[in-house]
Design a protein around this motif. Structure first.
Motif, mmCIF file in Angstrom:
data_model
loop_
_atom_site.group_PDB
_atom_site.id
_atom_site.type_symbol
_atom_site.label_atom_id
_atom_site.label_comp_id
_atom_site.label_asym_id
_atom_site.label_seq_id
_atom_site.Cartn_x
_atom_site.Cartn_y
_atom_site.Cartn_z
ATOM 1 N N SER A 1 3.990 1.531 -1.076
ATOM 2 C CA SER A 1 4.706 1.657 -2.335
ATOM 3 C C SER A 1 3.791 2.101 -3.461
ATOM 4 N N ALA A 2 2.470 1.890 -3.304
ATOM 5 C CA ALA A 2 1.526 2.263 -4.348
ATOM 6 C C ALA A 2 1.136 3.735 -4.287
ATOM 7 N N VAL A 3 1.551 4.440 -3.241
ATOM 8 C CA VAL A 3 1.196 5.850 -3.081
ATOM 9 C C VAL A 3 1.915 6.688 -4.133
ATOM 10 N N ASP A 4 1.144 7.562 -4.798
ATOM 11 C CA ASP A 4 1.715 8.512 -5.750
ATOM 12 C C ASP A 4 2.219 9.709 -4.943
ATOM 13 N N THR A 5 3.541 9.863 -4.842
ATOM 14 C CA THR A 5 4.130 10.906 -4.004
ATOM 15 C C THR A 5 3.697 12.302 -4.439
ATOM 16 N N ASP A 6 3.610 12.531 -5.732
ATOM 17 C CA ASP A 6 3.188 13.848 -6.224
ATOM 18 C C ASP A 6 1.757 14.172 -5.783
ATOM 19 N N LYS A 7 0.881 13.172 -5.894
ATOM 20 C CA LYS A 7 -0.495 13.387 -5.461
ATOM 21 C C LYS A 7 -0.577 13.587 -3.949
ATOM 22 N N LEU A 8 0.249 12.853 -3.212
ATOM 23 C CA LEU A 8 0.285 13.005 -1.767
ATOM 24 C C LEU A 8 0.683 14.421 -1.383
ATOM 25 N N GLU B 1 0.585 17.093 -3.223
ATOM 26 C CA GLU B 1 -0.449 18.032 -3.676
ATOM 27 C C GLU B 1 -1.560 18.143 -2.639
ATOM 28 N N GLU C 1 0.829 -1.201 0.000
ATOM 29 C CA GLU C 1 0.000 0.000 0.000
ATOM 30 C C GLU C 1 0.864 1.252 0.000
#
Length: 210
Positions: A8-15, A17, A6
């Motif tokens: 590793s699946a996080v989009d860092t850019d979206k986080l 933002e 879970e």
């Protein structure tokens, strides 16, 4: 899916933002209290039409402490409520902001809106308790800022539109009010709308209910 998967699946850019958007929400919440402070202390009124003003001058005009006024002005400048001239160290309330923050007859008048928001934050612990228990939370239980803020925010709109725009849009209503009708204004708060109708239609009897 494991916890590791879970993460590793996080989009860092979206986080990031979302984090920055959330930080903006917190800043807006904090500034709500500062806007109400400026309204109550007469800071906006003293700035309106005054041109560039120093913190010391504003403090003297409003009977407040310069140290607090300077920090308040800095926060207002950061939020775009006032402008700051770094060369002179002075602050200016633009005419558009002056209308929105000081002209209580303008439909764009905003201090009451901020007052509602502040009151809602103050009410939040009691509302959280009600959410746990399932009990109701009555309008009369809100803090004064919610009630007073509603009246201050909506009254200019009523003044501008109720008699000349909204009521005439209702088929036959104005004629009934002019000849004499009995009206129950339910949920009228402090009665701004009721008072306007009573003044405009003296032949009618209006009963107001909070």
């Amino acid at each position: 899916m494991t916890t590791t998967d879970e993460v590793s699946a996080v989009d860092t850019d979206k986080l990031m933002e979302f984090v920055f958007r959330a930080v903006g929400e917190v800043g807006a919440t904090l500034n709500t209290a500062l806007v109400v402070m400026g309204d109550r202390l007469g800071l906006y009124q003293a700035l309106a039409g005054a041109g560039p003003v120093s913190p010391a001058e504003l403090a003297e005009r409003t009977g407040t402490a310069e140290r607090y006024v300077r920090e308040w002005l800095n926060a207002q400048a950061a939020g775009g409520f006032v402008t700051y001239d770094p060369d002179s160290g002075r602050y200016t309330l633009p005419p558009e902001q002056a209308v929105a923050l000081t002209d209580s007859d303008s439909p764009a008048y905003l201090p009451g809106f901020f007052q509602i928001a502040l009151g809602s934050v103050l009410d939040s612990p009691k509302i959280a308790d009600a959410a746990r228990s399932g009990a109701g939370y009555g309008w009369h239980e809100h803090v004064r800022d919610v009630h007073e803020g509603c009246e201050r925010f909506f009254r200019p709109g009523y003044n501008a539109n109720l008699i000349n725009g909204w009521l005439p849009a209702l088929d036959g209503v104005v004629a009934k009010l002019e000849s004499g009708a009995q009206v129950a204004d339910v949920g009228c708060g402090h009665g701004a709308s009721t008072i306007l109708m009573a003044q405009a239609f003296p032949n009618s009897t209006l009963l107001a209910s909070h």
